[in-house]
Design a protein around this motif. Structure first.
Motif, PDB file in Angstrom:
ATOM      1  N   VAL A 168      12.237   2.424   0.622  1.00 32.16           N
ATOM      2  CA  VAL A 168      13.616   2.902  -0.256  1.00 32.16           C
ATOM      3  C   VAL A 168      14.494   3.914   0.653  1.00 32.16           C
ATOM      4  CG1 VAL A 168      14.396   3.843  -2.508  1.00 32.16           C
ATOM      5  CG2 VAL A 168      12.214   2.259  -2.071  1.00 32.16           C
ATOM      6  N   SER A 169      15.887   3.710   0.687  1.00 31.25           N
ATOM      7  CA  SER A 169      16.578   4.544   1.313  1.00 31.25           C
ATOM      8  C   SER A 169      17.127   5.670   0.749  1.00 31.25           C
ATOM      9  CB  SER A 169      17.920   3.760   1.743  1.00 31.25           C
ATOM     10  OG  SER A 169      17.751   2.716   2.814  1.00 31.25           O
ATOM     11  N   TYR A 170      17.085   6.908   1.391  1.00 29.78           N
ATOM     12  CA  TYR A 170      17.287   8.228   0.443  1.00 29.78           C
ATOM     13  C   TYR A 170      17.775   9.012   1.572  1.00 29.78           C
ATOM     14  CZ  TYR A 170      16.459  12.671  -1.599  1.00 29.78           C
ATOM     15  OH  TYR A 170      16.677  13.911  -2.201  1.00 29.78           O
ATOM     16  N   ASP A 171      18.687  10.027   1.327  1.00 28.86           N
ATOM     17  CA  ASP A 171      18.964  10.998   2.329  1.00 28.86           C
ATOM     18  C   ASP A 171      18.952  12.395   1.713  1.00 28.86           C
ATOM     19  OD1 ASP A 171      20.049  12.503   4.326  1.00 28.86           O
ATOM     20  OD2 ASP A 171      22.199  11.439   4.458  1.00 28.86           O
ATOM     21  N   PRO A 172      17.875  13.040   2.137  1.00 29.22           N
ATOM     22  CA  PRO A 172      17.696  14.320   1.558  1.00 29.22           C
ATOM     23  C   PRO A 172      18.917  15.371   2.037  1.00 29.22           C
ATOM     24  CG  PRO A 172      16.197  13.935   3.423  1.00 29.22           C
ATOM     25  CD  PRO A 172      16.870  12.784   3.365  1.00 29.22           C
ATOM     26  N   PRO A 200       9.403  12.200 -16.947  1.00 28.85           N
ATOM     27  CA  PRO A 200       7.834  12.268 -17.390  1.00 28.85           C
ATOM     28  C   PRO A 200       7.070  11.196 -16.938  1.00 28.85           C
ATOM     29  CG  PRO A 200       9.539  12.643 -19.386  1.00 28.85           C
ATOM     30  CD  PRO A 200      10.562  12.251 -18.040  1.00 28.85           C
ATOM     31  N   ALA A 201       7.819  10.108 -16.646  1.00 28.97           N
ATOM     32  CA  ALA A 201       6.781   8.731 -16.300  1.00 28.97           C
ATOM     33  C   ALA A 201       6.383   8.923 -14.791  1.00 28.97           C
ATOM     34  CB  ALA A 201       7.768   7.492 -16.128  1.00 28.97           C
ATOM     35  N   VAL A 202       7.290   9.556 -13.997  1.00 33.49           N
ATOM     36  CA  VAL A 202       6.672   9.799 -12.804  1.00 33.49           C
ATOM     37  C   VAL A 202       5.768  10.938 -12.569  1.00 33.49           C
ATOM     38  CG1 VAL A 202       7.214  10.563 -10.441  1.00 33.49           C
ATOM     39  CG2 VAL A 202       8.802   9.044 -11.589  1.00 33.49           C
ATOM     40  N   GLU A 203       6.034  11.843 -13.409  1.00 32.52           N
ATOM     41  CA  GLU A 203       5.074  13.059 -13.549  1.00 32.52           C
ATOM     42  C   GLU A 203       3.575  12.623 -14.033  1.00 32.52           C
ATOM     43  OE1 GLU A 203       5.936  16.063 -16.303  1.00 32.52           O
ATOM     44  OE2 GLU A 203       5.083  17.714 -14.724  1.00 32.52           O
ATOM     45  N   ARG A 204       3.866  11.728 -14.976  1.00 37.93           N
ATOM     46  CA  ARG A 204       2.256  11.260 -15.428  1.00 37.93           C
ATOM     47  C   ARG A 204       1.513  10.287 -14.386  1.00 37.93           C
ATOM     48  NH1 ARG A 204       4.856  10.455 -20.272  1.00 37.93           N
ATOM     49  NH2 ARG A 204       5.284   8.032 -19.967  1.00 37.93           N
ATOM     50  N   LEU A 205       2.329   9.627 -13.807  1.00 40.06           N
ATOM     51  CA  LEU A 205       1.898   8.713 -12.921  1.00 40.06           C
ATOM     52  C   LEU A 205       1.194   9.640 -11.490  1.00 40.06           C
ATOM     53  CD1 LEU A 205       4.462   5.929 -12.177  1.00 40.06           C
ATOM     54  CD2 LEU A 205       2.015   5.677 -12.820  1.00 40.06           C
ATOM     55  N   LEU A 254      13.533   8.262  -7.973  1.00 41.17           N
ATOM     56  CA  LEU A 254      12.108   8.309  -8.349  1.00 41.17           C
ATOM     57  C   LEU A 254      11.719   7.873  -9.685  1.00 41.17           C
ATOM     58  CD1 LEU A 254      10.323  11.625  -7.076  1.00 41.17           C
ATOM     59  CD2 LEU A 254      10.258   9.475  -6.274  1.00 41.17           C
ATOM     60  N   ALA A 255      12.781   7.803 -10.560  1.00 42.29           N
ATOM     61  CA  ALA A 255      12.753   7.137 -11.942  1.00 42.29           C
ATOM     62  C   ALA A 255      12.700   5.718 -11.954  1.00 42.29           C
ATOM     63  CB  ALA A 255      13.784   7.575 -12.820  1.00 42.29           C
ATOM     64  N   ALA A 256      13.193   5.253 -10.903  1.00 47.94           N
ATOM     65  CA  ALA A 256      13.292   3.638 -10.446  1.00 47.94           C
ATOM     66  C   ALA A 256      11.937   3.338  -9.765  1.00 47.94           C
ATOM     67  CB  ALA A 256      14.647   3.302  -9.851  1.00 47.94           C
ATOM     68  N   VAL A 257      11.791   3.966  -8.594  1.00 43.79           N
ATOM     69  CA  VAL A 257      10.876   3.596  -7.610  1.00 43.79           C
ATOM     70  C   VAL A 257       9.330   3.877  -8.061  1.00 43.79           C
ATOM     71  CG1 VAL A 257       9.764   4.168  -5.419  1.00 43.79           C
ATOM     72  CG2 VAL A 257      12.460   3.858  -5.737  1.00 43.79           C
ATOM     73  N   GLY A 258       9.151   4.871  -8.733  1.00 45.15           N
ATOM     74  CA  GLY A 258       7.891   5.092  -9.029  1.00 45.15           C
ATOM     75  C   GLY A 258       7.285   4.332 -10.153  1.00 45.15           C
ATOM     76  N   PRO A 259       7.783   3.938 -11.272  1.00 48.94           N
ATOM     77  CA  PRO A 259       7.309   2.978 -12.218  1.00 48.94           C
ATOM     78  C   PRO A 259       7.334   1.726 -11.634  1.00 48.94           C
ATOM     79  CG  PRO A 259       8.805   4.423 -13.512  1.00 48.94           C
ATOM     80  CD  PRO A 259       9.123   4.681 -12.011  1.00 48.94           C
ATOM     81  N   VAL A 260       8.418   1.380 -11.001  1.00 47.11           N
ATOM     82  CA  VAL A 260       8.156  -0.120 -10.360  1.00 47.11           C
ATOM     83  C   VAL A 260       7.371  -0.242  -9.432  1.00 47.11           C
ATOM     84  CG1 VAL A 260       9.896  -2.136  -9.503  1.00 47.11           C
ATOM     85  CG2 VAL A 260      10.693  -0.608 -11.162  1.00 47.11           C
ATOM     86  N   GLY A 261       7.542   0.477  -8.326  1.00 48.65           N
ATOM     87  CA  GLY A 261       6.276   0.453  -7.184  1.00 48.65           C
ATOM     88  C   GLY A 261       5.049   0.456  -7.723  1.00 48.65           C
ATOM     89  N   ALA A 293       0.836  -1.288  -0.051  1.00 43.17           N
ATOM     90  CA  ALA A 293       0.027  -0.204  -0.027  1.00 43.17           C
ATOM     91  C   ALA A 293       0.654   1.251  -0.130  1.00 43.17           C
ATOM     92  CB  ALA A 293      -0.935   0.053   1.202  1.00 43.17           C
ATOM     93  N   VAL A 294       1.950   1.238   0.594  1.00 46.83           N
ATOM     94  CA  VAL A 294       2.815   2.489   0.683  1.00 46.83           C
ATOM     95  C   VAL A 294       4.347   2.404   0.131  1.00 46.83           C
ATOM     96  CG1 VAL A 294       3.547   4.047   2.663  1.00 46.83           C
ATOM     97  CG2 VAL A 294       1.631   2.485   3.015  1.00 46.83           C
ATOM     98  N   CYS A 295       4.808   3.351  -0.281  1.00 44.91           N
ATOM     99  CA  CYS A 295       6.214   3.276  -0.543  1.00 44.91           C
ATOM    100  C   CYS A 295       6.954   4.388   0.211  1.00 44.91           C
ATOM    101  CB  CYS A 295       6.470   3.288  -1.931  1.00 44.91           C
ATOM    102  SG  CYS A 295       8.120   3.504  -2.492  1.00 44.91           S
ATOM    103  N   ILE A 296       7.758   4.191   1.001  1.00 46.12           N
ATOM    104  CA  ILE A 296       8.524   5.357   1.805  1.00 46.12           C
ATOM    105  C   ILE A 296      10.001   5.525   1.577  1.00 46.12           C
ATOM    106  CG2 ILE A 296       9.094   6.231   4.254  1.00 46.12           C
ATOM    107  CD1 ILE A 296       6.721   4.332   5.219  1.00 46.12           C
TER     108      ILE A 296
END
Lengths: 248, 450
Positions: A71-75, A172-177, A88-95, A49-52
């Protein structure tokens, strides 16, 4: 750890008793994995349900019921947002792909899903059809999705809203999603301004009702005896005694 | 208690145990309160287990006594004049090993299906049908008269058709079930007619009036003419269940049910039911060369058909169906050649191997990945085929014929089903015209109206 992990998965398996011990749970999932008759060796990503996307300490000690992609990410090490863009390019479409596959397979089990596994017949070593003759069945079978809850993926990102907007604009893929609402984006601001929900092209602050988060010592105390979906809970054993910066 | 009583009790138990589970599981379901999955599987499994252990015990007792058959008289079903349909069971060198093997397989498939069908809406229905099948199979195998054998044969047929149509919400499953059932019914005429002929010839359906000496050395006690007629009818009866040309089209289509039922029916037991009946009556076949010749010709033809057609099937269950058909045909050839023990061994060996293959078929992609990972590449499965000896043109023709499944269905549809349907439609039209004509006729006398 393997036994505890198996034990947590076992609560979803109807054939495993709810009062099973961790050792027996491990034996149970191991036996399932090699059983020819078992049509549900594991439940895979069902219930996701969630992706963090963020620093792991922000969710440490939070019981997410095995429903989150973490998914690990350090802002703090990504001022120009380049890492976030790649992530995001990986996580968005895959998740989103995984989540939507489950979503559509359960809302239409025969059309988008592939029905029950029982009469499936492997064809040409490439796919399955129903019985002696049918179209190739491409969705997920009923046995994989029966406990799934059809929700769109909630992607929570540990980054300022502006940086997420900039990163999404570059993919673009993430933006469209996000724009077409296949996924729900939430910015979890490291600056302390709380949660922001992506709505109609921009992030607006999240105004949620306040709920009291249950606190238990170990996750087993929270899920023991339950088969259904469980809300998040704070697990104090994972925090090692010090309070984490966990927010609901 | 004498030895005979012990054997009699054990033989009846082989029938009663699966039959009792049918009631234990079926009645609560009829009353709208089906048992839990665990209870259902355990009860049906216990029925098969008791039947299996009883069969093993009888096998031991028989072995100790040099396989002298024991006939168990369980009473008369009905009697009209000097005709009597008796319920006789026999424990001999053919029936007892066969019951051990069939009940053992049912027990195994029961355990498999308990997991495989977990949470399926038709769970209880599946186990009721499995218990019905097990009961029918044992009845057929233990039968010592053509009447009892026919009853068991029908149980096997109806449970088989209902399991093909298990997913009755799918059109294909219903079509396949209906096709199998129609084929069965057409061929059942052979068995029924054989029963009538036997009753007329010897005054009862009991096998002891037909065969002298014990299986496998049994001999025919009836005149050659009767033996030939009965044998030909039995061969016809066996063609349907054994999926011989021209009755083979239903078998690949029958793979519509859940995998465990496909395994036990079309890999193991139902497909060999015809062979069992012929083995049981082989003494008659010995006295009927035309029937044996028919078996050898049809069996060899179907083996060739199934072997060629099976080579081009792209889906696993059709491949297995044709492989099953080819072996069942070879078994018929062996029976036609007059062998007795070889076909029995062939049946048991083939059934065990094929049901394992069908039960394993859902895991084929997994197995394939493991194989490829182990050898680090694609396995070379080209292999040698006897068809590669044919000239290129004949190979292409064989390929086309195989893709069309030997044009068998086309021929049957065009030359048998089509004319039959047209005839029935004409009869129906004639009936409608007749009824209309009757309706239009003015009444001769003015009758009192209510």
């Amino acid at each position: 750890v393997a036994a505890a992990d198996a034990h947590e998965r076992c609560r979803r398996f109807e054939t495993a008793r709810l009062d099973i011990t961790p050792g027996a749970a491990r034996a149970h999932v191991e036996a399932r994995s090699v059983d020819l008759a078992q049509v549900r060796p594991e439940l895979g990503h069902a219930t996701n349900a969630v992706c963090i996307v963020g620093r792991r300490w922000r969710t440490r000690g939070l019981f997410l019921d095995r429903r989150a992609f973490l998914v690990s990410y350090d802002p703090t090490a990504d001022d120009d947002g380049a890492i976030l863009t790649r992530t995001l390019a990986a996580v968005g479409p895959v998740g989103a792909g995984i989540n939507l596959e489950y979503y559509f397979s359960i809302i239409d089990r025969l059309g988008y899903g592939s029905g029950t596994k029982l009469p499936h017949n492997i064809t040409g070593l490439v796919g399955v059809m129903d019985g002696h003759a049918s179209d190739l069945r491409t969705g997920l079978p009923w046995q994989m999705v029966e406990i799934h809850e059809p929700v769109r993926l909630l992607v929570i990102i540990d980054a300022p809203p502006e940086r997420i907007l900039a990163a999404a604009a570059r993919v673009p893929a993430v933006e469209r999603l996000a724009a077409n609402r296949w996924i729900q984006l939430v910015a979890w601001d490291p600056g302390g301004s709380g949660l922001h929900v992506f709505t109609a092209g921009r992030f607006v602050p999240f105004e949620g009702e306040r709920c009291v988060q249950p606190v238990v010592e170990r996750s087993i105390d929270w899920y023991r005896g339950h088969r259904e979906h469980l809300p998040p809970a704070r697990i104090t054993a994972a925090l090692g005694g010090r309070a984490g910066e966990v927010r609901a | 208690m004498t030895g005979h009583d012990v054997v009699a009790a054990l033989v009846v138990m082989q029938l009663a145990a699966p039959a009792a589970t049918l009631g234990l599981v079926g009645l609560p379901a009829l009353l709208g309160r089906p048992l839990s999955e665990r209870a259902t599987t355990q009860i049906v499994g216990a029925g098969f287990a008791v039947g299996f252990l009883a069969a093993i015990s009888v096998l031991g007792l028989l072995f100790a006594r040099g396989f002298t058959p024991e006939v168990v008289h369980s009473g008369t079903w009905f009697a009209v004049g000097h005709h009597a349909a008796t319920v006789n069971l026999v424990a001999d060198a053919l029936s007892v090993p066969y019951v051990c093997f069939s009940t053992g397989l049912c027990w195994l498939v029961n355990s498999f299906a308990g997991k495989y069908l977990h949470r399926e809406p038709g769970f209880t229905r599946f186990f009721i049908l499995l218990a019905l099948f097990g009961t029918g199979m044992n009845l057929m195998v233990l039968a010592d008269s053509i009447d009892v054998l026919f009853a068991g044969w029908e149980f096997v047929g109806i449970s088989s058709a209902l399991l093909i149509g298990f997913f009755f919400e799918r059109r294909n499953a219903i079509d396949a079930a209906l096709r199998a059932y129609t084929t069965y019914r057409i061929c059942d005429v052979g068995l029924l007619a054989a029963g009538v002929v036997i009753h007329r010839a010897v005054g009862s359906g009991d096998f002891e009036r037909l065969f002298g000496a014990d299986w496998p050395a049994s001999t025919s006690l009836v005149p050659a003419g009767t033996a030939t007629v009965v044998s030909l009818l039995l061969v016809f009866a066996a063609l349907g269940k054994t999926a011989q040309v021209p009755f083979s089209g239903w078998l690949p289509r029958a793979m519509e049910g859940p995998t465990p039922s496909s395994a036990i029916f079309y890999g193991a037991l139902s497909i060999h039911a015809g062979a069992y009946v012929l083995l049981r009556c082989e003494a008659l076949l010995d006295a009927a060369p035309p029937a044996r010749a028919a078996l050898v010709v049809i069996g060899a033809g179907t083996a060739l058909h199934a072997s060629v057609v099976g080579r081009v099937q792209t889906d696993l269950k059709s491949m297995l169906a044709y492989a099953s058909m080819a072996q069942a045909s070879l078994i018929l050839v062996e029976i036609g050649l007059g062998w007795r023990v070889v076909p029995l061994v062939h049946v048991v060996g083939h059934a065990i191997l094929r049901s394992l293959q069908i039960l394993r078929s859902p895991s084929a992609l997994h197995d394939r990945h493991e194989l490829e990972a182990a050898i680090g590449g694609h396995p070379d499965l080209g292999g040698w085929s006897p068809l590669s000896w044919l000239p290129a043109g004949a190979q292409a023709a064989a390929y086309r014929i195989a893709l069309e499944r030997g044009y068998e269905e086309m021929a049957v549809t065009k030359f048998v089903v089509g004319p039959a349907l047209r005839l029935l439609e004409r009869l129906a039209a004639a009936e409608r015209a007749w009824v209309t004509w009757l309706g239009e006729k003015p009444p001769r006398r003015a009758g009192g109206r209510p």
